[in-house]
Design a protein around this motif. Structure first.
Motif, PDB file in Angstrom:
ATOM      1  N   CYS A  31     -27.674  21.939  -2.378  1.00 38.20           N
ATOM      2  CA  CYS A  31     -27.057  22.065  -1.065  1.00 38.20           C
ATOM      3  C   CYS A  31     -28.149  22.358  -0.043  1.00 38.20           C
ATOM      4  O   CYS A  31     -29.051  23.156  -0.305  1.00 38.20           O
ATOM      5  N   VAL A  35     -23.082  26.361   4.659  1.00 38.06           N
ATOM      6  CA  VAL A  35     -21.718  25.824   4.740  1.00 38.06           C
ATOM      7  C   VAL A  35     -21.428  24.915   3.550  1.00 38.06           C
ATOM      8  O   VAL A  35     -20.382  25.027   2.893  1.00 38.06           O
ATOM      9  N   GLU A  36     -22.358  24.039   3.238  1.00 43.31           N
ATOM     10  CA  GLU A  36     -22.209  23.134   2.096  1.00 43.31           C
ATOM     11  C   GLU A  36     -22.124  23.927   0.786  1.00 43.31           C
ATOM     12  O   GLU A  36     -21.329  23.607  -0.104  1.00 43.31           O
ATOM     13  N   ILE A  38     -21.125  27.109   0.360  1.00 46.05           N
ATOM     14  CA  ILE A  38     -19.867  27.853   0.275  1.00 46.05           C
ATOM     15  C   ILE A  38     -18.734  26.924  -0.133  1.00 46.05           C
ATOM     16  O   ILE A  38     -17.868  27.290  -0.934  1.00 46.05           O
ATOM     17  N   GLU A  39     -18.744  25.708   0.371  1.00 46.41           N
ATOM     18  CA  GLU A  39     -17.737  24.727  -0.039  1.00 46.41           C
ATOM     19  C   GLU A  39     -17.860  24.420  -1.536  1.00 46.41           C
ATOM     20  O   GLU A  39     -16.862  24.380  -2.252  1.00 46.41           O
ATOM     21  N   ALA A  40     -19.095  24.224  -2.009  1.00 49.01           N
ATOM     22  CA  ALA A  40     -19.299  23.952  -3.439  1.00 49.01           C
ATOM     23  C   ALA A  40     -18.820  25.123  -4.290  1.00 49.01           C
ATOM     24  O   ALA A  40     -18.179  24.923  -5.327  1.00 49.01           O
ATOM     25  N   SER A  42     -16.483  27.123  -3.621  1.00 44.14           N
ATOM     26  CA  SER A  42     -15.028  27.185  -3.561  1.00 44.14           C
ATOM     27  C   SER A  42     -14.360  26.240  -4.553  1.00 44.14           C
ATOM     28  O   SER A  42     -13.231  26.483  -4.967  1.00 44.14           O
ATOM     29  N   PHE A  43     -15.068  25.169  -4.912  1.00 45.53           N
ATOM     30  CA  PHE A  43     -14.444  24.141  -5.738  1.00 45.53           C
ATOM     31  C   PHE A  43     -14.982  24.038  -7.158  1.00 45.53           C
ATOM     32  O   PHE A  43     -14.359  23.398  -7.992  1.00 45.53           O
ATOM     33  N   GLN A  44     -16.131  24.639  -7.427  1.00 46.57           N
ATOM     34  CA  GLN A  44     -16.740  24.489  -8.749  1.00 46.57           C
ATOM     35  C   GLN A  44     -17.227  25.834  -9.280  1.00 46.57           C
ATOM     36  O   GLN A  44     -17.746  26.639  -8.508  1.00 46.57           O
ATOM     37  N   ALA A  66     -20.189  34.977   0.022  1.00 48.97           N
ATOM     38  CA  ALA A  66     -19.147  34.067  -0.474  1.00 48.97           C
ATOM     39  C   ALA A  66     -19.134  34.051  -1.997  1.00 48.97           C
ATOM     40  O   ALA A  66     -18.065  34.068  -2.624  1.00 48.97           O
TER      41      ALA A  66
END
Length: 124
Positions: A31, A35-36, A38-40, A42-44, A66
């Motif tokens: 990443c 931001v990128e 934190i998104e990762a 959240s999903f993995q 996070a």
């Protein structure tokens, strides 16, 4: 083999880290920013977070926060070009309060990075 999230705004550093860690057969997700990352997160699920601290817009502390909220047990390592004027024991104590298990100095020493990642994963 561990699943590792690497966060650094410098593409050369990201690619170097990926080369070192994939050589040891780790699954590496890169990443370019907080931001990128934190998104990762959240999903993995990841076995280890390896993040730079000083990045534009959002810093590594936001990524660590996070990670602590989403996966409090996940080991966290920091990449840092910390100025040599700051005493190492003071820096280590500050990072320990954040739940950081290890600090890797930049420029990166490939063999040190590989051994520290392995130690962090084994320690859990």
């Amino acid at each position: 083999m561990a699943k590792i999230l690497v966060v650094d705004d410098d593409p050369v550093t990201r690619n170097l880290i990926r080369a070192i860690l994939t050589r040891d057969e780790h699954d590496v997700t890169l990443c370019a920013g907080a931001v990128e990352a934190i998104e990762a997160l959240s999903f993995q699920p990841f076995d280890l977070l390896l993040t730079d601290i000083i990045m534009p817009q959002h810093d590594g502390f936001e990524v660590i926060q996070a990670a602590r909220n989403l996966r409090p047990e996940m080991p966290v390592m920091i990449l840092s070009a910390i100025d040599g004027k700051v005493p190492q024991d003071l820096t280590a104590a500050a990072f320990a309060r954040l739940g950081v298990s290890r600090v890797i100095a930049k420029p990166i020493n490939p063999s040190l990075l590989a051994s520290e990642v392995l130690a962090a994963i084994v320690a859990g």
